[in-house]
Motif scaffolding. Structure first.
Motif, PDB file in Angstrom:
ATOM      1  N   ASP A  49      -3.499   5.165  -8.938  1.00 14.90           N
ATOM      2  CA  ASP A  49      -4.636   4.475  -8.328  1.00 14.90           C
ATOM      3  C   ASP A  49      -6.069   4.963  -7.997  1.00 14.90           C
ATOM      4  O   ASP A  49      -6.923   4.479  -8.159  1.00 14.90           O
ATOM      5  CB  ASP A  49      -4.161   3.931  -6.726  1.00 14.90           C
ATOM      6  CG  ASP A  49      -2.881   2.950  -6.935  1.00 14.90           C
ATOM      7  OD1 ASP A  49      -2.721   2.616  -7.931  1.00 14.90           O
ATOM      8  OD2 ASP A  49      -2.132   2.940  -5.905  1.00 14.90           O
ATOM      9  N   LEU A  50      -5.882   6.307  -7.780  1.00 14.14           N
ATOM     10  CA  LEU A  50      -7.263   7.193  -7.270  1.00 14.14           C
ATOM     11  C   LEU A  50      -7.916   7.771  -8.341  1.00 14.14           C
ATOM     12  O   LEU A  50      -8.990   8.127  -8.520  1.00 14.14           O
ATOM     13  CB  LEU A  50      -6.666   8.262  -6.231  1.00 14.14           C
ATOM     14  CG  LEU A  50      -6.180   7.669  -4.982  1.00 14.14           C
ATOM     15  CD1 LEU A  50      -5.814   8.764  -3.954  1.00 14.14           C
ATOM     16  CD2 LEU A  50      -7.135   6.540  -4.292  1.00 14.14           C
ATOM     17  N   LYS A  64      -6.544  -2.506  -0.988  1.00 15.18           N
ATOM     18  CA  LYS A  64      -5.544  -2.984  -1.954  1.00 15.18           C
ATOM     19  C   LYS A  64      -5.354  -4.604  -1.591  1.00 15.18           C
ATOM     20  O   LYS A  64      -5.163  -4.872  -0.578  1.00 15.18           O
ATOM     21  CB  LYS A  64      -4.181  -2.385  -1.526  1.00 15.18           C
ATOM     22  CG  LYS A  64      -3.110  -2.570  -2.665  1.00 15.18           C
ATOM     23  CD  LYS A  64      -2.055  -1.788  -2.567  1.00 15.18           C
ATOM     24  CE  LYS A  64      -0.927  -2.161  -3.311  1.00 15.18           C
ATOM     25  NZ  LYS A  64      -1.555  -1.815  -5.084  1.00 15.18           N
ATOM     26  N   GLY A  98       0.751  -1.152   0.091  1.00 15.94           N
ATOM     27  CA  GLY A  98       0.040  -0.075  -0.029  1.00 15.94           C
ATOM     28  C   GLY A  98       0.877   1.210   0.142  1.00 15.94           C
ATOM     29  O   GLY A  98       1.936   1.167   0.597  1.00 15.94           O
ATOM     30  N   ARG A  99       0.059   2.229  -0.618  1.00 22.98           N
ATOM     31  CA  ARG A  99       0.840   3.477  -0.902  1.00 22.98           C
ATOM     32  C   ARG A  99       1.212   4.423   0.532  1.00 22.98           C
ATOM     33  O   ARG A  99       2.079   5.026   0.691  1.00 22.98           O
ATOM     34  CB  ARG A  99       0.543   4.403  -1.909  1.00 22.98           C
ATOM     35  CG  ARG A  99      -0.129   4.000  -2.900  1.00 22.98           C
ATOM     36  CD  ARG A  99       1.034   3.307  -4.076  1.00 22.98           C
ATOM     37  NE  ARG A  99       0.454   2.594  -5.290  1.00 22.98           N
ATOM     38  CZ  ARG A  99       1.014   1.797  -6.081  1.00 22.98           C
ATOM     39  NH1 ARG A  99       2.202   1.073  -5.671  1.00 22.98           N
ATOM     40  NH2 ARG A  99       0.410   1.274  -7.026  1.00 22.98           N
ATOM     41  N   LYS A 100      -0.027   4.299   0.982  1.00 23.42           N
ATOM     42  CA  LYS A 100       0.062   5.266   2.240  1.00 23.42           C
ATOM     43  C   LYS A 100       0.915   5.204   3.468  1.00 23.42           C
ATOM     44  O   LYS A 100       1.470   6.213   4.035  1.00 23.42           O
ATOM     45  CB  LYS A 100      -1.421   5.461   2.865  1.00 23.42           C
ATOM     46  CG  LYS A 100      -1.524   6.949   3.880  1.00 23.42           C
ATOM     47  CD  LYS A 100      -3.312   7.078   3.869  1.00 23.42           C
ATOM     48  CE  LYS A 100      -3.940   6.312   4.853  1.00 23.42           C
ATOM     49  NZ  LYS A 100      -5.385   6.685   5.321  1.00 23.42           N
ATOM     50  N   LEU A 109       0.203   6.631  -6.559  1.00 23.07           N
ATOM     51  CA  LEU A 109      -0.946   6.794  -5.827  1.00 23.07           C
ATOM     52  C   LEU A 109      -2.005   7.641  -6.655  1.00 23.07           C
ATOM     53  O   LEU A 109      -3.348   7.359  -6.619  1.00 23.07           O
ATOM     54  CB  LEU A 109      -0.744   7.608  -4.450  1.00 23.07           C
ATOM     55  CG  LEU A 109      -1.996   7.886  -3.537  1.00 23.07           C
ATOM     56  CD1 LEU A 109      -2.771   6.584  -2.991  1.00 23.07           C
ATOM     57  CD2 LEU A 109      -1.546   8.651  -2.219  1.00 23.07           C
ATOM     58  N   GLU A 145      -7.240   5.682   1.089  1.00 22.03           N
ATOM     59  CA  GLU A 145      -6.517   4.609   0.201  1.00 22.03           C
ATOM     60  C   GLU A 145      -7.480   3.530  -0.245  1.00 22.03           C
ATOM     61  O   GLU A 145      -8.215   3.131   0.746  1.00 22.03           O
ATOM     62  CB  GLU A 145      -5.223   4.203   0.307  1.00 22.03           C
ATOM     63  CG  GLU A 145      -4.538   3.621  -0.666  1.00 22.03           C
ATOM     64  CD  GLU A 145      -3.188   3.038  -0.039  1.00 22.03           C
ATOM     65  OE1 GLU A 145      -2.473   2.694  -1.223  1.00 22.03           O
ATOM     66  OE2 GLU A 145      -2.763   3.076   0.911  1.00 22.03           O
ATOM     67  N   LYS A 146      -7.630   3.224  -1.301  1.00 21.49           N
ATOM     68  CA  LYS A 146      -8.497   2.270  -1.776  1.00 21.49           C
ATOM     69  C   LYS A 146      -8.171   0.905  -1.281  1.00 21.49           C
ATOM     70  O   LYS A 146      -6.743   0.734  -1.196  1.00 21.49           O
ATOM     71  CB  LYS A 146      -8.774   2.006  -3.466  1.00 21.49           C
ATOM     72  CG  LYS A 146      -9.444   3.163  -4.037  1.00 21.49           C
ATOM     73  CD  LYS A 146      -9.514   3.062  -5.308  1.00 21.49           C
ATOM     74  CE  LYS A 146     -10.201   4.038  -6.049  1.00 21.49           C
ATOM     75  NZ  LYS A 146     -10.255   4.183  -7.662  1.00 21.49           N
TER      76      LYS A 146
END
Length: 419
Positions: A127-128, A191, A70-72, A124, A188-189
């Motif tokens: 992704d969004l 994942k 995950g990015r966050k 990110l 964040e979605k």
């Protein structure tokens, strides 16, 4: 949902701004640091280089971790490390007599933290957002990067009025505040767990087999753009103080002028190109033409006003170039491998920044004309490579999307009664 998306976009836009402060805010302070610590021109250039080199080497690993977990989490943790590095450098400069090596250590820590900032923010964004929104969002973060470049020499010059090492303590304040904003402002979605490393590397290898013919030159072009930009800033910072005796906030404002040209151009370019690949390629070539031409002309002039004007024109060329590369590279792969691709791209960009100051330092010892004719030659080679090799495949999806948007627009217009 729209409001939540806006908050997320603002939060993400702070990431590249904070990242770029790591180098740009120190540029106007470097001549003072040289005097206070009794350093050579090469030693001063390493203050920029070790930060960017550390980031460039760590970015691919961080990209894989962001794809896997995950990015966050990666962005927030990286911002914390970035801030800690600033504390190490600041305390060393404040409390130690021979602080140069510890300042470099702090800069290396900062570089490791910076690795998980802007490159992962690009992934990110992918992704969004999608389609035209993605291009616009990428333009916004490139512009945010540019705004950071514009403000940072002014901020750095102002903070240095307190004491030259005070700038290091600015980093933890900005980094920790941004980390909190990202944690609470970005949703964040969910994942799915990413691929295991062998499978992941296999997918990455296939990407470069399929698209490496244009993807690798695109990486190189982005690296050269940042190499020239930071080399020019290093050069300007030195000559403004040494030759023209301009220091303080006025010097910071002058350094910000070429960057203002870049950020305005980058924002407009990012908002207009959408997913139009023929337009993207055309603007990229025009940007490199402008950059090459400005480097050739500036080699024959050393008057301050002409110098600033021509270097600003070159920055406009860079502002055309970078959003186009961001859009092409981010859209080149599926989301599962996007973090690694954008991180590899971020890595070569950081390496470009890393080698700019020391090489400019060496060229400056020869002559003004040598500096800029060398940059003109490098830019010309990059232009030829871009024109011949960077030809990404057309995306039917984006063309279909554009036609659907036009159809919707015409239907809405038909429903509006005429007066």
């Amino acid at each position: 949902m729209k409001k939540q998306g806006t908050v997320a976009m603002i939060a993400i836009a702070f990431i590249p701004m904070v990242m770029v402060l790591g180098n740009s805010m120190l540029v106007p302070v470097l001549p003072t640091m040289k005097t206070k610590l009794d350093l050579s021109q090469f030693q001063v250039s390493l203050i920029i280089t070790v930060f960017s080199l550390a980031a460039g080497l760590i970015i691919p690993l961080v990209g894989y971790l962001s794809d896997r977990f995950g990015r966050k989490w990666i962005i927030v943790g990286s911002l914390v490390i970035y801030g800690i590095g600033g504390i190490v450098s600041g305390l060393s400069a404040w409390l130690m007599d021979n602080s140069y090596m510890m300042i470099l250590l702090g800069r290396i820590i900062q570089g490791i933290g910076a690795a998980g900032t802007a490159p992962i923010a690009m992934a990110l964004i992918g992704d969004l957002y999608s389609g035209a929104q993605e291009s616009k969002a990428l333009g916004i973060i490139e512009s945010s990067n540019g705004v950071g470049k514009i403000l940072s020499p002014i901020i750095g010059s102002a903070i240095a009025l307190i004491t030259w090492f005070a700038v290091f303590f600015t980093f933890p304040i900005l980094c920790f505040a941004t980390a909190i904003f990202i944690w609470f402002g970005v949703k964040e979605k969910k994942k799915e767990k990413g691929k295991a490393l062998p499978e992941y590397l296999g997918a990455l290898k296939q990407i470069f087999i399929d698209k490496g013919r244009w993807l690798i030159p695109a990486f190189f072009v982005g690296s050269v753009g940042l190499f020239i930009l930071f080399g020019v800033l290093f050069y300007m910072s030195d000559i403004l103080e040494q030759r023209f005796k301009i220091d303080g906030i006025i010097k910071g404002c002058i350094l910000a002028i070429p960057l203002l040209g870049m950020v305005v151009t980058a924002y407009i370019t990012g908002s207009k190109i959408k997913q139009n690949k023929p337009l993207i390629r055309k603007l990229m070539v025009i940007g490199l033409l402008i950059l090459t031409g400005s480097m050739i002309v500036v080699s024959f002039f050393q008057q301050i006003y002409l110098l600033i004007g021509l270097l600003t024109l070159g920055s406009v060329g860079t502002g055309l170039l970078l959003p186009c590369l961001n859009t092409m590279i981010t859209g080149a792969v599926e989301k599962a491998e996007r973090g690694m691709i954008t991180s590899l791209y971020g890595s070569v960009r950081f390496l470009g920044v890393a080698f700019g100051p020391p090489l400019f330092s060496w060229l400056m010892s020869i002559s003004h004309k040598t500096v800029f004719l060398t940059m003109a030659g490098l830019s010309l080679v990059t232009l030829i490579l871009a024109f011949i090799l960077i030809r990404p495949e057309k995306s039917n999806g984006s063309e279909t999307e554009s036609k659907q948007q036009l159809g919707t627009l015409f239907k809405k217009r038909e429903k509006v009664p005429t007066s």
